[in-house]
Scaffold this motif. Structure first.
Motif, mmCIF file in Angstrom:
data_model
loop_
_atom_site.group_PDB
_atom_site.id
_atom_site.type_symbol
_atom_site.label_atom_id
_atom_site.label_comp_id
_atom_site.label_asym_id
_atom_site.label_seq_id
_atom_site.Cartn_x
_atom_site.Cartn_y
_atom_site.Cartn_z
ATOM 1 N N ALA A 186 0.689 1.819 -21.596
ATOM 2 C CA ALA A 186 -0.075 1.258 -22.711
ATOM 3 C C ALA A 186 -1.530 1.694 -22.597
ATOM 4 C CB ALA A 186 0.025 -0.263 -22.713
ATOM 5 N N GLU A 187 -2.076 2.131 -23.679
ATOM 6 C CA GLU A 187 -3.473 2.559 -23.734
ATOM 7 C C GLU A 187 -4.303 1.425 -24.319
ATOM 8 O OE1 GLU A 187 -6.747 4.286 -23.077
ATOM 9 O OE2 GLU A 187 -4.928 5.384 -22.573
ATOM 10 N N LEU A 188 -5.177 0.852 -23.482
ATOM 11 C CA LEU A 188 -6.014 -0.259 -23.925
ATOM 12 C C LEU A 188 -7.497 0.067 -23.740
ATOM 13 C CD1 LEU A 188 -3.996 -3.227 -22.382
ATOM 14 C CD2 LEU A 188 -3.931 -2.390 -24.720
ATOM 15 N N GLY A 189 -7.813 1.344 -23.792
ATOM 16 C CA GLY A 189 -9.204 1.742 -23.640
ATOM 17 C C GLY A 189 -9.612 2.010 -22.202
ATOM 18 N N GLN A 190 -8.661 2.306 -21.333
ATOM 19 C CA GLN A 190 -8.986 2.607 -19.952
ATOM 20 C C GLN A 190 -9.840 3.868 -19.867
ATOM 21 O OE1 GLN A 190 -5.967 1.931 -21.287
ATOM 22 N NE2 GLN A 190 -4.437 1.557 -19.731
ATOM 23 N N THR A 191 -10.677 3.935 -18.828
ATOM 24 C CA THR A 191 -11.548 5.093 -18.629
ATOM 25 C C THR A 191 -10.933 6.119 -17.686
ATOM 26 O OG1 THR A 191 -12.653 4.122 -16.711
ATOM 27 C CG2 THR A 191 -13.583 3.619 -18.899
ATOM 28 N N SER B 201 -8.401 0.765 -11.105
ATOM 29 C CA SER B 201 -7.540 0.706 -9.922
ATOM 30 C C SER B 201 -6.159 0.183 -10.293
ATOM 31 C CB SER B 201 -8.171 -0.208 -8.858
ATOM 32 O OG SER B 201 -8.315 -1.518 -9.375
ATOM 33 N N TRP B 202 -5.876 0.054 -11.574
ATOM 34 C CA TRP B 202 -4.590 -0.454 -12.036
ATOM 35 C C TRP B 202 -4.036 0.451 -13.117
ATOM 36 C CZ3 TRP B 202 -9.232 -2.889 -13.175
ATOM 37 C CH2 TRP B 202 -9.636 -2.852 -14.508
ATOM 38 N N PRO C 113 0.828 -1.213 0.000
ATOM 39 C CA PRO C 113 0.000 0.000 0.000
ATOM 40 C C PRO C 113 0.863 1.263 0.000
ATOM 41 C CG PRO C 113 -0.854 -1.602 1.560
ATOM 42 C CD PRO C 113 0.472 -2.146 1.072
ATOM 43 N N GLY C 114 0.495 2.207 -0.853
ATOM 44 C CA GLY C 114 1.185 3.482 -0.916
ATOM 45 C C GLY C 114 2.443 3.489 -1.763
ATOM 46 N N GLU C 115 2.857 2.347 -2.309
ATOM 47 C CA GLU C 115 4.092 2.276 -3.096
ATOM 48 C C GLU C 115 3.851 2.185 -4.600
ATOM 49 O OE1 GLU C 115 6.559 -0.868 -1.635
ATOM 50 O OE2 GLU C 115 6.665 -0.010 0.365
ATOM 51 N N GLY C 116 2.600 2.190 -5.026
ATOM 52 C CA GLY C 116 2.262 1.980 -6.429
ATOM 53 C C GLY C 116 2.916 2.951 -7.394
ATOM 54 N N VAL D 19 -1.823 0.099 -16.765
ATOM 55 C CA VAL D 19 -1.371 -0.849 -17.779
ATOM 56 C C VAL D 19 -0.037 -0.364 -18.328
ATOM 57 C CG1 VAL D 19 -1.904 -1.991 -19.980
ATOM 58 C CG2 VAL D 19 -3.756 -1.431 -18.362
ATOM 59 N N LEU D 20 0.935 -1.248 -18.277
ATOM 60 C CA LEU D 20 2.257 -0.972 -18.824
ATOM 61 C C LEU D 20 2.596 -2.073 -19.817
ATOM 62 C CD1 LEU D 20 4.180 -0.216 -15.497
ATOM 63 C CD2 LEU D 20 3.160 1.437 -17.069
ATOM 64 N N ALA D 21 3.490 -1.771 -20.740
ATOM 65 C CA ALA D 21 4.001 -2.777 -21.666
ATOM 66 C C ALA D 21 5.494 -2.880 -21.444
ATOM 67 C CB ALA D 21 3.701 -2.377 -23.102
ATOM 68 N N ASP D 22 5.996 -4.100 -21.468
ATOM 69 C CA ASP D 22 7.433 -4.274 -21.298
ATOM 70 C C ASP D 22 8.144 -3.839 -22.582
ATOM 71 O OD1 ASP D 22 7.518 -6.436 -23.137
ATOM 72 O OD2 ASP D 22 7.221 -7.891 -21.540
ATOM 73 N N PRO D 23 9.461 -3.795 -22.573
ATOM 74 C CA PRO D 23 10.177 -3.313 -23.768
ATOM 75 C C PRO D 23 9.901 -4.131 -25.030
ATOM 76 C CG PRO D 23 11.638 -3.334 -21.898
ATOM 77 C CD PRO D 23 10.366 -4.022 -21.469
ATOM 78 N N LYS D 24 9.398 -5.355 -24.876
ATOM 79 C CA LYS D 24 9.103 -6.201 -26.037
ATOM 80 C C LYS D 24 7.604 -6.324 -26.255
ATOM 81 C CE LYS D 24 13.405 -6.746 -26.686
ATOM 82 N NZ LYS D 24 14.068 -5.983 -27.689
ATOM 83 N N THR D 25 6.829 -5.430 -25.700
ATOM 84 C CA THR D 25 5.391 -5.231 -25.901
ATOM 85 C C THR D 25 4.467 -6.281 -25.306
ATOM 86 O OG1 THR D 25 5.216 -6.231 -28.102
ATOM 87 C CG2 THR D 25 5.776 -3.897 -28.011
ATOM 88 N N SER D 26 4.922 -7.109 -24.392
ATOM 89 C CA SER D 26 3.982 -7.949 -23.639
ATOM 90 C C SER D 26 3.357 -7.053 -22.591
ATOM 91 C CB SER D 26 4.708 -9.094 -22.965
ATOM 92 O OG SER D 26 5.293 -9.935 -23.911
ATOM 93 N N ASN D 27 2.052 -7.115 -22.395
ATOM 94 C CA ASN D 27 1.383 -6.237 -21.444
ATOM 95 C C ASN D 27 1.345 -6.849 -20.049
ATOM 96 O OD1 ASN D 27 0.732 -4.284 -23.353
ATOM 97 N ND2 ASN D 27 -1.063 -5.421 -23.990
ATOM 98 N N TYR D 28 1.439 -6.016 -19.058
ATOM 99 C CA TYR D 28 1.211 -6.431 -17.688
ATOM 100 C C TYR D 28 0.515 -5.283 -16.985
ATOM 101 C CZ TYR D 28 5.510 -3.836 -16.630
ATOM 102 O OH TYR D 28 6.469 -2.881 -16.527
ATOM 103 N N GLN D 29 -0.092 -5.547 -15.831
ATOM 104 C CA GLN D 29 -0.913 -4.539 -15.164
ATOM 105 C C GLN D 29 -0.551 -4.404 -13.706
ATOM 106 O OE1 GLN D 29 -4.918 -5.855 -15.632
ATOM 107 N NE2 GLN D 29 -4.954 -5.516 -17.825
ATOM 108 N N PHE D 30 -0.768 -3.201 -13.184
ATOM 109 C CA PHE D 30 -0.710 -2.935 -11.758
ATOM 110 C C PHE D 30 -2.118 -2.744 -11.292
ATOM 111 C CE2 PHE D 30 3.717 -1.905 -12.209
ATOM 112 C CZ PHE D 30 4.228 -2.272 -10.998
#
Length: 114
Positions: free
Chosen positions: A91-96, A100-101, A73-76, A103-114
Motif C-alpha cells: 500500500a502506498e500511503l506517501g512513504q518516502t 523502517s516499516w 531480526p533479519g526475518e522481515g 505498509v501492506l493492506a490485507d485482502p479487504k483493504t484494512s492497512n497494517y504495518q511492519f
C-alpha cells in the motif's frame, strides 16, 4: 472488578475470508465461527483475540485502527513475502522510502504495518 481487553473487533463484509487471512498471517486458529461472528486467537485459553463481525455499510473513511506487526531480526523481508503470498498487497500511503516499516493492506483493504 477491573476491565480487561477481550477482543479487538474488525467490521468486514467477508468474515470467514478475512478471519482466515489474519489467522494465517498470525499463525493463529479459528476459535469460533458463527454466521455473524468469527473469532481467531493463538488458542482457546488466550486472554485476547480478534473478532470479525459483519458491516453492512460501505467503508467511506480512513481506518482509525491498524495492526503493527513485528518480526525477529533479519526475518522481515521473508515474512513480508509470506504475507503477500497469503493475499496482502503493498500500500502506498506517501512513504518516502526511508521508513523502517512496510505498509501492506490485507485482502479487504484494512492497512497494517511492519
Amino acid at each position: 472488578m477491573t476491565a480487561s481487553l477481550h477482543h479487538i473487533v474488525i467490521d468486514t463484509h467477508d468474515l470467514p475470508a478475512l478471519a482466515r487471512f489474519w489467522a494465517a498471517v498470525l499463525k493463529w486458529r479459528i476459535l469460533s465461527e458463527r454466521e455473524r461472528e468469527v473469532v481467531i486467537g493463538p488458542d482457546i485459553g488466550s486472554p485476547v483475540g480478534i473478532c470479525f463481525m459483519p458491516a453492512p455499510e460501505t467503508k467511506t473513511v480512513k481506518n482509525r485502527l491498524h495492526l503493527d506487526l513485528t518480526t525477529a531480526p533479519g526475518e522481515g523481508e521473508a515474512e513480508i513475502e509470506r504475507i503477500l503470498a497469503l493475499g496482502a498487497r503493498r500500500a502506498e500511503l506517501g512513504q518516502t522510502g526511508d521508513e523502517s516499516w512496510t505498509v501492506l493492506a490485507d485482502p479487504k483493504t484494512s492497512n497494517y504495518q511492519f
